[in-house]
Scaffold this motif. Structure first.
Motif, PDB file in Angstrom:
ATOM      1  N   UNK A  57      42.044  43.360  38.830  1.00  0.00           N
ATOM      2  CA  UNK A  57      41.147  42.446  39.537  1.00  0.00           C
ATOM      3  C   UNK A  57      41.632  41.026  39.263  1.00  0.00           C
ATOM      4  N   UNK A  58      41.062  40.086  39.939  1.00  0.00           N
ATOM      5  CA  UNK A  58      41.368  38.674  39.691  1.00  0.00           C
ATOM      6  C   UNK A  58      40.233  38.021  38.903  1.00  0.00           C
ATOM      7  N   UNK A  59      40.538  36.860  38.375  1.00  0.00           N
ATOM      8  CA  UNK A  59      39.514  36.006  37.783  1.00  0.00           C
ATOM      9  C   UNK A  59      39.397  34.767  38.666  1.00  0.00           C
ATOM     10  N   UNK A  71      34.760  37.745  37.538  1.00  0.00           N
ATOM     11  CA  UNK A  71      35.778  38.759  37.796  1.00  0.00           C
ATOM     12  C   UNK A  71      35.573  39.279  39.212  1.00  0.00           C
ATOM     13  N   UNK A  72      36.675  39.505  39.938  1.00  0.00           N
ATOM     14  CA  UNK A  72      36.538  39.935  41.333  1.00  0.00           C
ATOM     15  C   UNK A  72      36.461  41.452  41.492  1.00  0.00           C
ATOM     16  N   UNK A  73      36.582  42.203  40.399  1.00  0.00           N
ATOM     17  CA  UNK A  73      36.532  43.654  40.487  1.00  0.00           C
ATOM     18  C   UNK A  73      35.116  44.185  40.600  1.00  0.00           C
ATOM     19  N   UNK A  74      34.981  45.514  40.673  1.00  0.00           N
ATOM     20  CA  UNK A  74      33.658  46.134  40.832  1.00  0.00           C
ATOM     21  C   UNK A  74      32.835  46.156  39.544  1.00  0.00           C
ATOM     22  N   UNK A 104      30.764  39.794  37.387  1.00  0.00           N
ATOM     23  CA  UNK A 104      31.518  39.985  38.615  1.00  0.00           C
ATOM     24  C   UNK A 104      31.044  38.966  39.645  1.00  0.00           C
ATOM     25  N   UNK A 105      31.892  38.697  40.630  1.00  0.00           N
ATOM     26  CA  UNK A 105      31.489  37.801  41.716  1.00  0.00           C
ATOM     27  C   UNK A 105      30.277  38.379  42.427  1.00  0.00           C
ATOM     28  N   UNK A 146      31.030  41.360  47.210  1.00  0.00           N
ATOM     29  CA  UNK A 146      32.408  40.849  47.213  1.00  0.00           C
ATOM     30  C   UNK A 146      33.221  41.532  46.123  1.00  0.00           C
ATOM     31  N   UNK A 147      34.410  42.046  46.507  1.00  0.00           N
ATOM     32  CA  UNK A 147      35.351  42.632  45.562  1.00  0.00           C
ATOM     33  C   UNK A 147      36.772  42.313  46.021  1.00  0.00           C
ATOM     34  N   UNK A 148      37.674  42.160  45.056  1.00  0.00           N
ATOM     35  CA  UNK A 148      39.076  41.887  45.373  1.00  0.00           C
ATOM     36  C   UNK A 148      39.929  42.336  44.188  1.00  0.00           C
ATOM     37  N   UNK A 149      40.971  43.103  44.466  1.00  0.00           N
ATOM     38  CA  UNK A 149      41.910  43.497  43.424  1.00  0.00           C
ATOM     39  C   UNK A 149      43.297  43.541  44.033  1.00  0.00           C
ATOM     40  N   UNK A 150      44.293  43.694  43.179  1.00  0.00           N
ATOM     41  CA  UNK A 150      45.667  43.716  43.668  1.00  0.00           C
ATOM     42  C   UNK A 150      46.445  44.803  42.946  1.00  0.00           C
ATOM     43  N   UNK A 151      47.297  45.489  43.685  1.00  0.00           N
ATOM     44  CA  UNK A 151      48.139  46.530  43.110  1.00  0.00           C
ATOM     45  C   UNK A 151      49.597  46.132  43.247  1.00  0.00           C
ATOM     46  N   UNK A 152      50.410  46.566  42.304  1.00  0.00           N
ATOM     47  CA  UNK A 152      51.841  46.287  42.309  1.00  0.00           C
ATOM     48  C   UNK A 152      52.596  47.604  42.417  1.00  0.00           C
TER      49      UNK A 152
END
Length: 329
Positions: free
Chosen positions: A129-131, A227-230, A241-242, A250-256
């Motif tokens: 997740x993002x901060x 935190x943008x995660x769940x 969380x946001x 609102x939720x946002x995460x990123x995968x690599x």
């Protein structure tokens, strides 16, 4: 549990390395790799994608004894790096380290090709997740404070993203829509440069992963609002969380992940998948990643990863159309 056993640790499969080749590695050509492997990354050094790509490269080097080199080619919202790999010979010696931005570039037609046809999904590395971080000079100590401040000064505040059409950009536009605020977008060539400008006060805020901003949050040079995660992150349990602190839902995460040019032999793809997945799931790596707030994606075959990628691509197309999100700068 002995060294040669497997077990479920939470939702992550931990497979010990007992000297034997991981499942899938036996499919690769016997002479692969015979030279260094280049892994192209479409952002500047220092961001979360760069860090995780290097970690995966280390696992390949350790297993095969051939250097895996990370080649940073920032610009174009990571399209420059994507183009290099899409045009590379499909021989397993040029790979792409990418985030969810690759999918966004496909949905927004920023690439001159269909990313689902140009690349073969190999293996997912980690997800984060993002901060929501701000410069401490901003008079906001919560998401509600930030929204109130932004509403009192429409267009006066600015946020940074990794570039046009990136995960951070789309996430902020969704945040603005849901919160009803006007905050100006400033695109960068990666996450690290955006964080640097938040630190200096050139912009007021950004979504940053904990790899990039963790030390600054602990030192007080950045202020984390949420935190943008769940769910709350174990690394920063004090941050809500946001969704729970002002913008419900609102939720946002990123995968690599790693991708290969279309046409890369199946045996090579499966071998890279097996080596990287095993390395990322080693106990010492899991411990190190947890310290930075990252989670290893549960092991999956390249075929399973492709099915997931294609499904999420279709879902993103629907979301972008419904929210009428456009790339305008």
């Amino acid at each position: 549990m002995d060294r040669c056993s497997s077990s479920l640790l939470g939702t992550v499969l931990v497979v010990s390395a007992c000297g034997a080749s991981p499942v899938g590695a036996q499919d690769k050509p016997p002479d692969y790799p015979s030279k260094p492997i280049r892994i192209v990354v479409g952002i500047a050094p220092g961001g979360g994608l760069d860090t995780m790509t290097r970690l995966g490269a280390q696992k390949l080097s350790e297993r095969w004894g051939k250097t895996a080199v990370v080649d940073n080619r920032p610009g174009g919202g990571t399209v420059i790096g994507m183009d290099i790999v899409a045009q590379a010979p499909p021989d397993g010696y040029t790979l792409l380290g990418a985030s969810d931005t690759l999918m966004l570039n496909g949905v927004f037609r920023r690439a001159a090709y269909d990313v689902r046809k140009a690349f073969i999904p190999i293996v997912q590395l980690t997800t984060q997740p993002y901060v929501l971080v701000v410069n401490p000079s901003l008079p906001a100590r919560s998401v509600k404070d930030l929204i109130a401040h932004a509403k009192s000064k429409p267009g006066a505040l600015s946020y940074g993203s990794q570039g046009l059409g990136t995960t951070g950009h789309i996430g902020w536009e969704r945040f603005k829509f849901m919160a009803g605020v006007d905050i100006v977008h400033v695109p960068y060539k990666g996450a690290a440069p955006a964080v640097i400008d938040v630190l200096s006060g050139q912009i007021q805020m950004t979504f940053s992963n904990t790899v990039t901003s963790g030390a600054h949050l602990r030192s007080g040079r950045l202020r984390g609002l949420a935190i943008t995660g769940p769910r709350r992150a174990p690394l920063f349990p004090e941050l809500p969380t946001v969704s729970e602190s002002g913008v419900p839902g609102f939720e946002l995460s990123n995968s690599y992940a790693y991708f290969a040019p279309a046409g890369t032999p199946r045996g090579i793809v499966r071998a890279i998948n097996a080596v990287v997945a095993q390395g990322m799931n080693s106990p010492e790596t899991l411990k190190a990643l947890a310290a930075d707030g990252s989670e290893v994606v549960p092991a999956a075959t390249p075929e399973e990863f492709k099915a997931k990628f294609d499904r999420e691509y279709r879902e993103l197309e629907k979301l972008v159309g419904a929210a009428n999100i456009k790339l305008i700068q």
